[in-house]
Design a protein around this motif. Structure first.
Motif, PDB file in Angstrom:
ATOM      1  N   TYR A   1      18.189 -60.012 -15.504  1.00 36.77           N
ATOM      2  CA  TYR A   1      18.571 -59.143 -16.617  1.00 36.77           C
ATOM      3  C   TYR A   1      20.065 -58.870 -16.600  1.00 36.77           C
ATOM      4  CZ  TYR A   1      13.945 -57.579 -18.283  1.00 36.77           C
ATOM      5  OH  TYR A   1      12.703 -57.492 -18.841  1.00 36.77           O
TER       6      TYR A   1
ATOM      7  N   GLY B   1       4.001 -56.685 -14.152  1.00 35.20           N
ATOM      8  CA  GLY B   1       4.253 -55.470 -14.929  1.00 35.20           C
ATOM      9  C   GLY B   1       2.985 -54.699 -15.234  1.00 35.20           C
TER      10      GLY B   1
ATOM     11  N   GLU C   1       7.604 -61.908 -23.756  1.00 43.46           N
ATOM     12  CA  GLU C   1       7.095 -63.213 -23.343  1.00 43.46           C
ATOM     13  C   GLU C   1       6.936 -64.132 -24.545  1.00 43.46           C
ATOM     14  OE1 GLU C   1       3.562 -62.911 -20.929  1.00 43.46           O
ATOM     15  OE2 GLU C   1       3.084 -65.031 -21.234  1.00 43.46           O
TER      16      GLU C   1
ATOM     17  N   PHE D   1      10.475 -57.376  -8.612  1.00 40.88           N
ATOM     18  CA  PHE D   1      11.187 -56.643  -9.663  1.00 40.88           C
ATOM     19  C   PHE D   1      12.699 -56.794  -9.498  1.00 40.88           C
ATOM     20  CE2 PHE D   1      13.112 -52.630 -11.201  1.00 40.88           C
ATOM     21  CZ  PHE D   1      12.706 -52.662 -12.511  1.00 40.88           C
TER      22      PHE D   1
ATOM     23  N   TRP E   1      11.205 -48.710 -15.882  1.00 41.06           N
ATOM     24  CA  TRP E   1      10.354 -49.593 -15.087  1.00 41.06           C
ATOM     25  C   TRP E   1      10.601 -49.431 -13.599  1.00 41.06           C
ATOM     26  CZ3 TRP E   1       6.031 -51.958 -16.225  1.00 41.06           C
ATOM     27  CH2 TRP E   1       5.722 -52.138 -17.579  1.00 41.06           C
TER      28      TRP E   1
ATOM     29  N   ILE F   1      13.926 -60.000 -10.822  1.00 46.71           N
ATOM     30  CA  ILE F   1      13.901 -60.059 -12.280  1.00 46.71           C
ATOM     31  C   ILE F   1      15.069 -59.262 -12.859  1.00 46.71           C
ATOM     32  CG2 ILE F   1      12.579 -59.429 -14.338  1.00 46.71           C
ATOM     33  CD1 ILE F   1      10.047 -60.072 -12.812  1.00 46.71           C
TER      34      ILE F   1
ATOM     35  N   ARG G   1       6.839 -61.625 -15.065  1.00 41.50           N
ATOM     36  CA  ARG G   1       7.087 -60.247 -15.467  1.00 41.50           C
ATOM     37  C   ARG G   1       5.805 -59.615 -16.013  1.00 41.50           C
ATOM     38  NH1 ARG G   1      10.151 -57.507 -20.326  1.00 41.50           N
ATOM     39  NH2 ARG G   1       8.704 -58.807 -21.487  1.00 41.50           N
TER      40      ARG G   1
ATOM     41  N   ILE H   1       4.752 -55.520 -22.848  1.00 42.77           N
ATOM     42  CA  ILE H   1       5.463 -56.618 -22.183  1.00 42.77           C
ATOM     43  C   ILE H   1       5.254 -57.967 -22.848  1.00 42.77           C
ATOM     44  CG2 ILE H   1       5.570 -57.946 -20.055  1.00 42.77           C
ATOM     45  CD1 ILE H   1       5.114 -55.539 -18.483  1.00 42.77           C
TER      46      ILE H   1
END
Lengths: 239, 239
Positions: free
Chosen positions: B178, B112, B226, B171, B155, B174, B108, B222
């Motif tokens: 989510y 990102g 993480e 994306f 995003w 990911i 990500r 971001i």
DNA sequence: GTGGTCAACTGGTCAGACCAGTTAACCAGT
DNA sequence: ACTGGTTAACTGGTCTGACCAGTTGACCAC
């Protein structure tokens, strides 16, 4: 050299035909797919074969199937995963889509640099093996196709070293592309392939855990292919 | 609140069962899968249902099917695409695998930051829309789930702006995660969600085409998620 | 307006047959 | 000893035709 003959089953053909319709935009998101019985009749095949193709399309997130309701086309740009990259890159006619190609190279740069960093951080022990692979590349400087394979193995080691499954999966999809158009690809990244010193520099950085250096050398190496593709795409765009 | 009931078809069950066997390592790469007729008998279902499941597994690059030969398990770590990330992240029992989670967050971060840069480079016109989305976030500061949705839309706009299909596909995978674990996810990235100023800073940078700034603000934003995931994973690791 | 019923769709499952490719064992012929 | 043909027993691929099971909408009775 002779190659194995690719056999195509009926359900493969159905899958490809519908996939291309969706990729080309002929079938738009939200649109209903003809019912299984109708499709079977139109394509003059068995309903079972149609169902197998539809299941594959569903797995690829290109359509949505619901018991009792009509099957509908999904917006693959909003649902699909990277496994479709290779198929998406190639238009049905066989040539490559420049915009997609640039995108792939950017993705390659974005993850490639961090792969090098994480590899140096987590698997310095791989340094030696990486250097050996680089040495093999030096021994095969003339055979571009062989070089491409070795480079792939070099990076595959790095991905392993990064200990990141997510990177691995993205890498798989990129490799998938490499292998489907290996000839073109070897040309595009020829600069990278021939630069054995850069590969060794990365290997050394990994071995000594110099994460910033590993990332730096990787970025420097990878950006060349990206720029090459961009130039080619620009040239096509001018026409 | 009431939710739609998830129906599971027979072929779905077959698919899941085999997939979990492969993910768990109970079926190793190269191993032969029982023949369709045998599988059908073992699972007490029709052969057609088995075939549909096998076609899906093949599409997911988990097995290899060849007419006349035995069907074999592939090394999914070397063949699968990102669409399997969500399924891979969750063990059959339902909890999350820390190592995979960290990998996803790194992926990500890697894409990102470049998404922000490319968006600023190619779609400064999106700045206004991005700022509106950020404003919406400011208006919903208390509802974490709503915030998560708005952040996702923010995003998604950026990904559109980056004009990169490859990023889009990553994306998607990911986002898939989510949505499957939205509760957990909202907690993990709570810091990011509440920082409306950072979102606005990115929007402004995009609007004015300041690529370096866009990348910088995005990275800063971001990296928090993480780090949060890394901390949680460490805590689990200690046990 | 509410809720029941029914017909006409949709996809899901099934049994059983046959086609087609692969493999290995066996068996000529050279 | 090798080559090539035959056969049997697997494998997956295709097909027919039936029935089960959700969804929808039109219609009807209350």
């Amino acid at each position: 050299m002779l190659k194995p003959i690719k056999k195509k089953s009926v359900s493969d053909s159905v899958f490809e035909q519908l996939r291309d319709e969706i990729f080309s935009g002929a079938m738009e998101p939200g649109e209903v797919v003809p019912s299984e019985r109708v499709l079977a009749e139109m394509l003059e095949v068995n309903r079972g074969a149609v169902r197998e193709a539809l299941k594959r399309l569903e797995q690829a997130r290109l359509i949505s199937i619901q018991h009792g309701e009509a099957t509908r086309v999904l917006d693959f740009q909003k649902t699909a995963g990277t496994e479709l990259l290779a198929e998406l890159l190639m238009s049905p006619s066989g040539d490559l889509k420049p915009k997609v190609a640039i995108g792939v190279m950017e993705l390659r740069s974005a993850i490639g640099t961090d792969i090098a960093r994480r590899c140096a951080e987590r698997s310095p022990g791989l340094g030696e093996e990486l250097r050996q692979k680089a040495q093999e590349m030096a021994d095969n400087k003339k055979d571009l196709e062989k070089l491409r394979e070795l480079d792939m193995e070099f990076w595959s080691l790095m991905v392993d070293g990064s200990q990141n499954v997510a990177y691995r999966l993205v890498f798989n999809s990129i490799i998938d592309i490499y292998e489907k158009i290996s000839g073109v690809m070897a040309q595009v990244v020829a600069d990278e392939l021939r630069d054995v010193e850069a590969h060794i520099a990365i290997a050394d950085a990994v071995e000594e855990g110099r994460v910033d250096d590993a990332e730096f050398y990787a970025r420097d190496l990878i950006k060349r292919g990206e720029e090459t593709v961009r130039k080619i795409a620009d040239r096509i765009g001018e026409k």
